[in-house]
Design an enzyme around this catalytic site. Structure first.
Site, PDB file in Angstrom:
ATOM      1  N   ASP A   1     -38.412  83.696 -26.679  1.00  0.00           N
ATOM      2  CA  ASP A   1     -39.719  84.291 -26.426  1.00  0.00           C
ATOM      3  C   ASP A   1     -40.371  84.783 -27.712  1.00  0.00           C
ATOM      4  O   ASP A   1     -39.705  85.262 -28.618  1.00  0.00           O
ATOM      5  CB  ASP A   1     -39.534  85.476 -25.457  1.00  0.00           C
ATOM      6  CG  ASP A   1     -40.834  86.167 -25.118  1.00  0.00           C
ATOM      7  OD1 ASP A   1     -41.705  85.505 -24.526  1.00  0.00           O
ATOM      8  OD2 ASP A   1     -40.984  87.347 -25.452  1.00  0.00           O
ATOM      9  N   GLU A  11     -41.074  79.375 -27.747  1.00  0.00           N
ATOM     10  CA  GLU A  11     -42.434  79.705 -27.350  1.00  0.00           C
ATOM     11  C   GLU A  11     -43.137  80.159 -28.623  1.00  0.00           C
ATOM     12  O   GLU A  11     -43.040  81.313 -29.040  1.00  0.00           O
ATOM     13  CB  GLU A  11     -42.457  80.822 -26.301  1.00  0.00           C
ATOM     14  CG  GLU A  11     -43.862  81.051 -25.741  1.00  0.00           C
ATOM     15  CD  GLU A  11     -44.256  82.518 -25.658  1.00  0.00           C
ATOM     16  OE1 GLU A  11     -45.387  82.779 -25.225  1.00  0.00           O
ATOM     17  OE2 GLU A  11     -43.460  83.389 -26.022  1.00  0.00           O
TER      18      GLU A  11
END
Length: 634
Positions: A314, A367
């Protein structure tokens, strides 16, 4: 009760590796371990707290009394405190009470390496083990073949607390999900499940992205072994498991990693590097060896002990840039005068090198929302070493295009075709994730323009375009049946919508698209290389039509894709074809079984020896309204 007995699981070599930041199985040494010493059963505790003056274990076994069970500091300047406490067992609640050398500060901390935690809002660690007999030998043995980059990756992103709930809005347990979720994913045909963070977290509205228990599956849904059952059952059905992994930041909750021993132990001491203004959370000190070992050990832990098949990392962009979400004067350039965070770049490269060197058939996915180069390229060529990267630009441009009324789309076709100018610079995954359906952004179905029929037709078109575009796929829960409400983490998806034909039609469409993707090698064998894609015509702006070829290893198995982005039926629409023969229509998003108008081509279509679109052969097709049609060569 007997006091602490001097004992250690560490060797001198362990300590050398730890200090050098190269010990990637720290969970085997630090934390709480059920062992036997001289015939006596108990628990060995070890914690890193170099600024501590004293460390004691407090818990329900000693009435949470500081000083009753003091750990011993090692002599080797490692900063590790350790000791064996007899006669305490699995299920014991505990924390570390740490008296700091700094102004006598006292902290009471959960174990950073705890395998299990109390159910929030309680914050104690729980002595536990990882004993479990896995039954996924077949998956693990063949995972490398199924999980490689030239295989289908259709990912179902799930938030366990809101996918489905039981009576009185109760969470489903891991064991209940092992029945319901596994069956549903198998039925709809996704190849992988991606769980939003399941590591222990204190605050529900963080969705799991503010972790405090890095080595513990959240106790909201059951015990660690219950989560193993869920992973095991997915594997037994041939479904891979990806975990959201969050090394980018952590909260400053009193029992967490922040100011652990009264010092900036895990977080960077410079607030310009150690604090995230967006999330009001702390940032790891990626330049500190012991912190790097902690994080990489954590990644290894989930792959090793929970048989996880991939990690989606993330907020990578926030790690890469020193000026991320900071104004002038709030950040300091690196030694070369640039804005890149050299410590975190080095950390991410090492993380990927360790994962790919030690685990066959796993993938890491970034990401990363900027154009940072070579995110998904090997480190030996100068890349960060990830297996894949989310294609955020494609997602934004595609949704921007689809939100336009169809009459205006002819002026904006570049929003779609632009993706092909950079589609093969990375190994891209196409994401429609949770981030696109919260905070007033509306659900995907309500992003679509037009009346009800057009909304659903546009959504079917969007999904057909996504599944035939190069790259792997990710859909957030609810998107597969056109959830109408924005995602709400506090309640279940609106499963009652499946009683309506349009919604059940979307679910059937996704099921068939997953099957199409998995059964047509041309859609996945070369999904990350320019050889796998060929335009037929990208310049028919007036009709808002795109046509292209997806190429696989066998030219006879290539497929033709035609997208009609308006509700006008195009009859006798001619496109160029690379060879003579016949075409079969193998997918049509306008089929009546999906809620479409049912306009379709004949089963067998003859290719003409008539040049068109710069090709020697061509064919005339009927293009249904707001549709994707896919054809194979006979």
């Amino acid at each position: 009760m007997t006091k602490v007995i001097v004992h250690s699981l560490f060797t001198d070599f362990d300590i050398e590796l730890f200090k050098a930041g190269k010990h990637f199985k720290l969970y085997e040494k630090l934390g709480a371990h059920l062992i036997e010493v001289n015939g006596v059963k108990g628990v060995y505790f070890a914690v890193w707290a170099p600024t501590a003056q004293s460390v004691s274990v407090v818990g329900d076994f000693n009435y949470w009394t500081q000083g009753e069970h003091n750990l011993n500091v090692r002599w080797d300047s490692s900063g590790i405190w350790e000791g064996f406490i007899p006669d305490i067992s699995k299920g014991t609640l505990y924390k570390y009470k740490i008296q700091s050398n700094i102004d006598g500060i006292v902290t009471e901390k959960a174990d950073p390496f705890a395998l299990y935690c109390e159910k929030p809002p309680h914050t104690a660690s729980v002595v536990w083990d990882l004993d479990y007999k896995w039954k996924d030998e077949n998956w693990m043995q063949h995972r490398k073949e199924k999980n490689s980059l030239d295989k289908p990756f259709s990912v179902y992103e799930v938030h366990l607390g809101s996918w489905k709930r039981a009576e009185h809005n109760r969470f489903l347990s891991y064991l209940e999900l092992a029945d319901d979720l596994v069956q549903y994913v198998k039925e709809t045909g996704f190849t992988h499940v991606e769980f939003m963070p399941i590591m222990e977290y204190p605050y529900d509205p963080s969705w799991g992205y503010q972790l405090t228990g890095y080595f513990a599956p959240t106790s909201r849904f059951g015990k660690p072994q219950d989560f193993m059952v869920l992973v095991d059952r997915l594997h037994q059905e041939g479904i891979g498991v990806i975990l959201d992994w969050v090394p980018s930041h952590f909260p400053d909750d009193a029992h967490g990693l922040g100011y652990f021993d009264g010092s900036h132990l895990y977080e960077h001491p410079d607030r310009r590097k150690g604090y995230h203004p967006d999330w009001k959370s702390l940032v790891f000190n990626y330049g500190r060896n012991e912190v790097r070992a902690f994080l990489i050990s954590n990644a290894v832990f989930w792959l090793q002990n929970y048989h996880v098949d991939g990690l989606r990392v993330d907020a990578v962009a926030s790690m890469l840039y020193l000026d991320y979400s900071r104004k002038d004067g709030e950040w300091e350039a690196n030694i070369f005068g640039g804005r890149e965070n050299l410590d975190s770049i080095s950390f991410l490269k090492e993380f990927n090198e360790v994962i790919y060197a030690n685990f066959d058939g796993v993938q890491t996915i970034a990401e990363e929302s900027t154009s940072f180069p070579m995110v998904s390229r090997p480190t030996f060529t100068g890349g960060l070493g990830f297996g894949m990267k989310w294609m955020m630009g494609w997602m934004h441009d595609t949704l921007k295009y689809f939100q336009k009324e169809t009459v205006y789309r002819k002026y904006h076709q570049n929003d779609l075709t632009f993706s092909m100018t950079y589609a093969f610079t990375e190994n891209f995954m196409l994401p429609f994730s949770h981030d696109e359906v919260v905070y007033g952004k509306q659900s995907l179905i309500y992003k679509m323009p037009g009346d009800e029929w057009q909304r659903f037709a546009n959504l079917r078109l969007l999904y057909g375009y996504m599944f035939t575009h190069p790259g792997t796929k990710l859909l957030f829960q609810g998107a597969e049946f056109a959830q109408t409400a924005e995602w709400n983490f506090e309640q279940s998806l609106d499963w009652h919508l499946l009683q309506y034909d349009f919604h059940s039609g979307i679910k059937r469409l996704i099921t068939d698209l997953n099957q199409l993707y998995k059964s047509r090698p041309a859609l996945y064998e070369k999904q990350f290389t320019g050889e796998g894609f060929e335009w037929i015509n990208y310049s028919d702006h007036q009709n808002a039509v795109l046509s292209y070829i997806r190429n696989g290893n066998n030219p006879d198995e290539n497929v033709i894709v035609v997208c009609n982005f308006t509700q006008v039926v195009r009859e006798n629409y001619r496109i160029g074809i690379p060879k003579k023969g016949q075409l079969n229509e193998i997918f049509n998003s306008d089929a009546s079984i999906y809620g479409g108008s049912g306009i379709q081509n004949a089963k067998s279509l003859k290719i003409d020896s008539k040049p068109y679109d710069g090709r020697e052969f061509s064919i005339e097709l009927i293009l249904p309204p707001l549709s994707v049609t896919v054809y194979s060569f006979v």
